[in-house]
Scaffold this motif. Structure first.
Motif, PDB file in Angstrom:
ATOM      1  N   SER A  12      -6.859  62.286  45.925  1.00 49.53           N
ATOM      2  CA  SER A  12      -7.149  61.828  47.214  1.00 49.53           C
ATOM      3  C   SER A  12      -7.285  60.571  47.342  1.00 49.53           C
ATOM      4  CB  SER A  12      -8.878  62.168  47.461  1.00 49.53           C
ATOM      5  OG  SER A  12      -9.638  62.028  46.773  1.00 49.53           O
TER       6      SER A  12
ATOM      7  N   MET B 207      -9.230  60.268  53.238  1.00 54.10           N
ATOM      8  CA  MET B 207     -10.544  59.954  53.592  1.00 54.10           C
ATOM      9  C   MET B 207     -10.630  58.681  54.109  1.00 54.10           C
ATOM     10  SD  MET B 207     -12.332  62.181  50.762  1.00 54.10           S
ATOM     11  CE  MET B 207     -11.746  63.432  49.825  1.00 54.10           C
TER      12      MET B 207
ATOM     13  N   HIS C 242      -7.949  63.207  57.099  1.00 54.16           N
ATOM     14  CA  HIS C 242      -8.536  64.583  56.875  1.00 54.16           C
ATOM     15  C   HIS C 242     -10.061  64.794  56.787  1.00 54.16           C
ATOM     16  CE1 HIS C 242      -4.434  65.007  54.480  1.00 54.16           C
ATOM     17  NE2 HIS C 242      -4.272  65.041  55.858  1.00 54.16           N
ATOM     18  N   VAL C 243     -10.762  63.570  56.202  1.00 57.62           N
ATOM     19  CA  VAL C 243     -12.130  63.838  55.943  1.00 57.62           C
ATOM     20  C   VAL C 243     -12.727  62.489  56.522  1.00 57.62           C
ATOM     21  CG1 VAL C 243     -13.869  63.647  54.011  1.00 57.62           C
ATOM     22  CG2 VAL C 243     -11.879  65.238  53.995  1.00 57.62           C
TER      23      VAL C 243
ATOM     24  N   GLN D  83     -16.002  68.912  62.774  1.00 52.92           N
ATOM     25  CA  GLN D  83     -15.302  69.795  62.239  1.00 52.92           C
ATOM     26  C   GLN D  83     -14.855  70.993  63.033  1.00 52.92           C
ATOM     27  OE1 GLN D  83     -17.240  69.565  57.395  1.00 52.92           O
ATOM     28  NE2 GLN D  83     -17.410  71.455  59.023  1.00 52.92           N
TER      29      GLN D  83
ATOM     30  N   ALA E 130     -12.856  67.181  58.373  1.00 55.64           N
ATOM     31  CA  ALA E 130     -13.935  67.487  57.424  1.00 55.64           C
ATOM     32  C   ALA E 130     -14.976  66.452  57.357  1.00 55.64           C
ATOM     33  CB  ALA E 130     -13.463  67.838  55.970  1.00 55.64           C
TER      34      ALA E 130
ATOM     35  N   CYS F 162     -18.353  64.552  55.668  1.00 62.11           N
ATOM     36  CA  CYS F 162     -18.962  64.264  54.331  1.00 62.11           C
ATOM     37  C   CYS F 162     -20.257  63.976  54.857  1.00 62.11           C
ATOM     38  CB  CYS F 162     -18.284  63.352  53.742  1.00 62.11           C
ATOM     39  SG  CYS F 162     -18.880  63.046  51.963  1.00 62.11           S
TER      40      CYS F 162
ATOM     41  N   ARG G 190     -18.420  70.012  54.794  1.00 65.74           N
ATOM     42  CA  ARG G 190     -17.496  70.500  53.857  1.00 65.74           C
ATOM     43  C   ARG G 190     -17.836  69.606  52.504  1.00 65.74           C
ATOM     44  NH1 ARG G 190     -13.680  74.222  54.012  1.00 65.74           N
ATOM     45  NH2 ARG G 190     -14.455  74.018  51.874  1.00 65.74           N
ATOM     46  N   LEU G 191     -18.179  68.424  52.646  1.00 71.17           N
ATOM     47  CA  LEU G 191     -18.400  67.577  51.579  1.00 71.17           C
ATOM     48  C   LEU G 191     -19.865  66.941  51.526  1.00 71.17           C
ATOM     49  CD1 LEU G 191     -15.277  66.794  53.098  1.00 71.17           C
ATOM     50  CD2 LEU G 191     -15.262  65.676  50.585  1.00 71.17           C
TER      51      LEU G 191
ATOM     52  N   LEU H  14     -10.805  73.008  49.632  1.00 70.72           N
ATOM     53  CA  LEU H  14     -10.962  72.174  50.687  1.00 70.72           C
ATOM     54  C   LEU H  14      -9.525  71.776  51.389  1.00 70.72           C
ATOM     55  CD1 LEU H  14     -12.311  70.085  52.758  1.00 70.72           C
ATOM     56  CD2 LEU H  14     -12.236  68.593  50.927  1.00 70.72           C
TER      57      LEU H  14
END
Length: 718
Positions: free
Chosen positions: A56, A86, A129-130, A170, A182, A184, A227-228, A330
């Motif tokens: 990542s 991310m 993505h995050v 999300q 996603a 965190c 998700r995180l 994930l």
């Protein structure tokens, strides 16, 4: 990809490939040439071959760049495992919304969800993505710079906002909806309680306090499906969170049921050495690995030491497989195995970024976040007045606040530009602070009807690593307020800032006081709309404003004391009080004025005695007594009168935002359960007791009506 195939993929991976998935690198490793990256690679114990296995990246966005990096990575990856991208998308990506402390002041979870959804959509088309958000750390100390990223001092309100952020980011299905990110949740745990409000400092509290006030918002975000989770920099009971096996394995994984990806904060694993709980990277990596940290962000313990620790049998490879499987799950849930480029789309990127629709939500969210703190018959302003605009923030575009990574201040309307949407240039005179301070501007103010004084902080004064030992207005702003008063004109002070401030020195010097926070991309327009009455302010504080720095940490739900001060004994000495200032805040939690007035009456209950199987309906009638439509945030508080441990003087248990036309009224109802009256007992069980409870309903934490009810129960445990 099916779960069984993910497990088969893990079985095909070498130890080096597994460890690579647990390494996160910054954009520096991808935005430079190979020659320029040699030094950073050496510091991270990386080789060209190891770079092919990295799982990542943080801090890279832009559809074309992300797609190119992903394409190049997939070509070099033996098993074709895509990268995760991310970033910190905290209160907007390209369109910037108010800072979270401001958004929370709307007391509107649906609005917060909407802003998070827009932030996700803009970021997703840019290839991300995050997001490292939401930050749900409960905060009580305004000296800490990151209060701006929090939603305030109350555990219940923080839970509602945590859920709203996660829903917005999300959505219900990450794989099907490529416009989502996603979430965190951070920082686990208790990051918001550093001693003395100093960033990265020690946290010291009882486990009961941790469980009752600090853990609930993380649990709410996890229950909503975050998700995180990100580890905190601070210690928890003397052990740094990133290497705290009890906190991560027992509390987070087992008790809270979190089965997603646990990622360290930047360099946090390596910092275990500075904390003094690890002698070297080998020991630091061992502690973090055993605590279940799946991804190491920007330190070198996993890349340098994990392979040897696994191959020597010091660490269990099955735990490695478990961590890697979580990361692959994930990626799979984001649909990256089917479409490694996911939502990245340069054409849509152009269409979605900073669109008129997104800016409209930014303006609306800023308007609802603004809090009217004082109004002595000066607001709203008429559009036929001549106005003097004075102060360091009168024409600034520095309205975005910290964590506005892709925001552009050049496109952010200033307060000056916002006011010009309501009056002509002939009606608005801008006067430099220097002119006011040397008394040369008195003549310019002679024909002015009202002075708007634009005060506050710069964005660098709050946020990460921006702790302050003073909460007063910076620079010469206090002198400026006194100088402006010489003109004997009505004065409205506006504030752009990222934390509660000590406003005691100015509150009596101004006729109107408006808290706008760092309001985002449309903040100047929004504030002007409030000043001129195009919008009736409805925001309410989610952090108390102290009278002086000496009261900090200041929060409304402080525990009862054996020698409380009240109206009947406040002249006595031997009480829990200060000699030089009141105990109370200057502006309390939940406080905020309107251009209309609301009255509360007819507080009543469906029944005043109830059991654990029953619920109590609390009713109150709220009336708009004024001649303009307004929104009111009706707040329900509870006090447990006798308990096994000392309880707070009051606790927020529910709220509802209502809008009433002039002279209209509405009966607001709340449902109260026995579980809502439960708390963490000395044995750490969550339970409700028999006994009486004071139920309070009102417009803020201090202005309430109250009645008493009784709960008859067997012990309720959870």
């Amino acid at each position: 990809m099916e779960a069984i195939k993910l497990k088969e993929l893990v079985d095909q991976m070498t130890v080096e490939e597994k460890i690579g998935q647990m390494i996160q690198l910054s954009s520096d490793f991808y935005n430079t040439t190979e020659n320029e990256i040699t030094g950073p690679m050496n510091e991270m114990y990386l080789t060209t071959e190891k770079m092919k296995t990295v799982g990542s990246v943080l801090g890279i966005s832009g559809a074309n760049q992300v797609k190119e990096i992903q394409r190049s990575h997939l070509e070099s990856s033996r098993l074709g495992i895509p990268l995760l991208f991310m970033a910190d998308i905290v209160h907007g990506y390209r369109t910037i919304f108010p800072i979270p402390l401001g958004l929370a002041s709307s007391w509107d979870p649906k609005l917060v969800e909407q802003t998070a959804s827009i932030a996700a959509k803009e970021a997703a088309v840019a290839g991300l993505h995050v997001t490292f958000s939401p930050m749900v750390d409960l905060v009580r100390d305004a000296r800490w710079g990151r209060v701006m990223e929090s939603t305030g001092e109350d555990a219940y309100l923080n839970q509602q906002m945590a859920r709203a952020f996660v829903r917005g980011y999300q959505g219900p299905n990450l794989k099907e909806d490529v416009t989502k990110l996603a979430a965190c949740v951070k920082h686990f745990a208790a990051y918001g309680a550093p001693i003395a409000g100093r960033e990265y400092n020690t946290v010291n509290m009882s486990e009961r306090q941790l469980r009752e006030n600090y853990l609930p918002a993380y649990k709410a975000a996890i229950d909503e499906g975050s998700r995180l989770v990100m580890t905190a920099f601070n210690t928890v009971d003397g052990i740094p969170a990133t290497g705290n096996s009890w906190l991560m394995n027992e509390v987070l994984r087992k008790e809270m049921g979190f089965d997603g990806v646990l990622i360290s904060d930047w360099g946090a694993i390596g910092e275990l050495i500075a904390h003094g709980v690890a002698e070297n990277l080998k020991e630091a990596g061992t502690l973090a690995f055993e605590a279940g940290v799946d991804i190491e962000m920007m330190s070198a313990a996993y890349s340098s030491e994990l392979k040897g620790l696994i191959e020597s049998g010091t660490l269990d490879e099955t735990k490695l497989d478990t961590a890697v499987l979580r990361i692959l799950e994930l990626k799979n849930d984001l649909g990256l195995f089917e479409n490694p480029y996911r939502g990245a789309d340069a054409q849509k990127e152009t269409q979605e970024m900073f669109s008129p629709q997104n800016r409209e939500v930014a303006r609306m969210s800023a308007e609802q976040s603004i809090v009217l703190l004082k109004n002595e018959h000066v607001l709203p302003l008429r559009n036929d007045l001549k106005i003097a605009l004075i102060g360091p923030n009168s024409q600034t575009r520095d309205l975005l606040g910290s964590w506005s990574w892709k925001g552009d201040t050049a496109e952010t309307p200033s307060l000056y530009e916002g006011i010009l949407q309501h009056v002509s240039t002939e009606q608005l005179v801008v006067i430099a602070e220097a002119d006011m301070l040397d008394q040369s501007a008195d003549e310019k103010l002679a024909d002015v009807d009202v002075i708007v004084l634009a005060l506050g902080e710069t964005s660098e004064m709050s946020g990460e690593a921006a702790s302050r030992t003073s909460l007063t207005l910076p620079g010469n702003q206090l002198e400026l307020v006194k100088a402006v008063r010489r003109a004997a004109k009505p004065v409205v002070a506006t504030l752009f800032n990222g934390r509660p401030l000590d406003l005691s020195a100015i509150v009596e010097e101004v006729d109107g006081l408006v808290e706008a926070w760092f309001p985002g991309s449309e903040g100047g327009t929004a504030l002007a709309n409030v000043l001129f009455g195009a919008v009736n302010p409805s925001g309410k504080l989610t952090m108390s404003f102290p009278r002086t720095i000496g009261q900090v940490p200041m929060y409304y739900n402080q525990d009862k004391t054996g020698r409380p001060i009240n109206e009947t004994n406040k002249t006595e000495k031997y009480l829990s009080k200060y000699l030089d200032v009141e105990n109370t805040p200057l502006f309390p939690f939940g406080f905020g004025l309107s251009y209309t007035k609301f009255s509360y009456s007819a507080l009543n209950f469906s029944h005043t005695t109830f059991t654990e199987e029953e619920t109590v309906t609390v009713r109150v009638t709220v009336k708009n007594e004024g001649n303009v439509t307004g929104a009111e945030i009706v707040q329900l508080y509870v006090q447990d009168e006798v308990a096994k441990v000392v309880r707070p003087v009051k606790e927020l248990k529910n709220f509802e935002k209502i809008t009433l036309e002039p002279q209209a009224q509405k009966e607001v109802t709340f449902t109260l359960t026995a579980e809502a009256l439960a708390y963490v007992h000395p044995d750490l069980m969550f339970a409700a007791d028999n006994g009486t409870f004071k139920i309070m309903v009102g417009s803020d934490s201090e202005n309430v009506q109250s009645e008493t009810i009784r709960l008859i129960t067997k012990l309720i445990t959870k």
